[in-house]
Design an enzyme around this catalytic site. Sequence first.
Site, PDB file in Angstrom:
ATOM      1  N   HIS A 153      -3.594  -5.706   0.951  1.00  0.00           N
ATOM      2  CA  HIS A 153      -3.491  -6.041   2.373  1.00  0.00           C
ATOM      3  C   HIS A 153      -3.991  -7.470   2.579  1.00  0.00           C
ATOM      4  O   HIS A 153      -4.862  -7.954   1.846  1.00  0.00           O
ATOM      5  CB  HIS A 153      -4.350  -5.095   3.213  1.00  0.00           C
ATOM      6  CG  HIS A 153      -3.832  -3.700   3.285  1.00  0.00           C
ATOM      7  ND1 HIS A 153      -2.714  -3.355   4.009  1.00  0.00           N
ATOM      8  CD2 HIS A 153      -4.299  -2.545   2.721  1.00  0.00           C
ATOM      9  CE1 HIS A 153      -2.504  -2.055   3.898  1.00  0.00           C
ATOM     10  NE2 HIS A 153      -3.441  -1.543   3.132  1.00  0.00           N
ATOM     11  N   CYS A 201       0.837  -1.205   0.000  1.00  0.00           N
ATOM     12  CA  CYS A 201       0.000   0.000   0.000  1.00  0.00           C
ATOM     13  C   CYS A 201       0.874   1.259   0.000  1.00  0.00           C
ATOM     14  O   CYS A 201       1.571   1.514  -0.973  1.00  0.00           O
ATOM     15  CB  CYS A 201      -0.971  -0.046   1.172  1.00  0.00           C
ATOM     16  SG  CYS A 201      -2.399   1.045   0.964  1.00  0.00           S
TER      17      CYS A 201
END
Length: 505
Positions: free
Chosen positions: A444, A333
């Site tokens: 994630h 991310c």
Amino acid sequence: MKKSKTIMIQGTASSVGKSIIVAALCRIFRQDGHRVAPFKAQNMALNSFVTAEGGEIGRAQVVQAEAAGIAPTVDMNPVLLKPTTDTGCQVIVLGKVDRTISAKNYYKYTPSLLKTVLEALERLRAVYDIVVIEGAGSPAEINLKDREIVNMRIAITSNTPVLLVGDIDKGGVFASLVGTLELLNEDERRHVKGLIINKFRGDVTLLKSAIDFLEKRTGLPMLGVVPYFRDIRIAQEDSVYLDERKETHAAGDLDIAVIRLPHISNYDDFDPLEEEGCTVHYITQRFELANPHLIILPGTKSTIADLNYLRHSGLATTILTRAKTGTLVVGICGGYQMLGKKILDPQRVESEETEVAGLGLLDVITEFAAEKSTSQAKARVLSDSGLLAGTKGQEITGYEIHMGQTRSEEKSNAFQIIETPLGEVDYADGVLNPQGTILGTYMHGLFHNDGFRQGFLNNLRRYWGLAEGKSNTTINKDREYDKLADLVRHNLNIPEVYRIMEGKI
């Protein structure tokens, strides 16, 4: 229509264990045959999760929903605050970004959020037999009491009995319980029906005289003393856990360094690596970064600010030096964005800097946008070299939470997103450099995929000339929640909790 029963867990301070007690009660009530849901009106956390409907909520409510055996929804955490600076935060309402605001102005804004919060609670009460409500911080924050929307205002408005939890591990638990009650007004105090001591180590009989004094002083029953535990594996929500966690000294063969960014988020991405026996260090200073087998740049709420931190602290130079001499690097991310050539922010979404140089380890460019991408996702591994060797074609699940998009000049996309809750999709995610040593992705939950994790770790071992290993564990969440419920049921007067919910006390 008869409304569901409610019970609320409030605490004498932050990090006293409210979230864990709520999760335990959710599991206990479920075991007893009730339909149960968690609720926290307002949560402040950088560890978040994306629900099936694409909404962002605090990780603690996801854990509590799992304990209750149900899917998490945005109604369980209608207001999420994600700090962006020491004095400001992003406000997420019913799963979507509403605004970024200063702390001072937020408390001018809370009255308008109260209706949203109460409506979310009512929707849960219409569906479930029991709703277990969690407070935030302390109900005795006298400077905020007239504007808060998460503690006594919720208890009083919903006519919910409150159990007050104190943390004995830090010391001063009796003073904190008495002091909290002393700072409540008569109406607030009338809603408190019992006390709980949490995180106790030792012989509980040594507390008897103090508990007798406390019950006499407050007129409230001590419902239980819950022991401190380490052997129950449940995801933690707040970065406070990183301050309190003991450095792992596992006998595993892999040493992994996670850079602890100032605004680190979703660090539970790496829990499975520890559970596999890897030695996982959270690094804040460059001298701590010795010679790990893998460096991970995690997610962050403030990519540009944390990238500047890496440079000012000297960590950026150290990471680049390690990468050039062969250390493997993964960015997830915000960490993925940092690995690129540059970050563009023409709309000043994150900062006043419209262009910032990245670390340059991947040939990608990120451009921030005002709209946040939030979705659960299923992906297929595309690459078949280096860090991803032998995993091509595997399907993995995870979720995306990010501002902006990253475009790649690399020829090797790491993953193909093939499905979201809205249906089939087809777009690329992430990049693996030509050498197979630097990986970036928005996914994630990557390491929560057992087969992928085992292949990834064995690729690390092969790269460093270590013997391959087998997966040490497949995490059985139900078993962990049952262990938590057994511990709390054994040490908390659950029949009394039921009587309190039924209004008999």
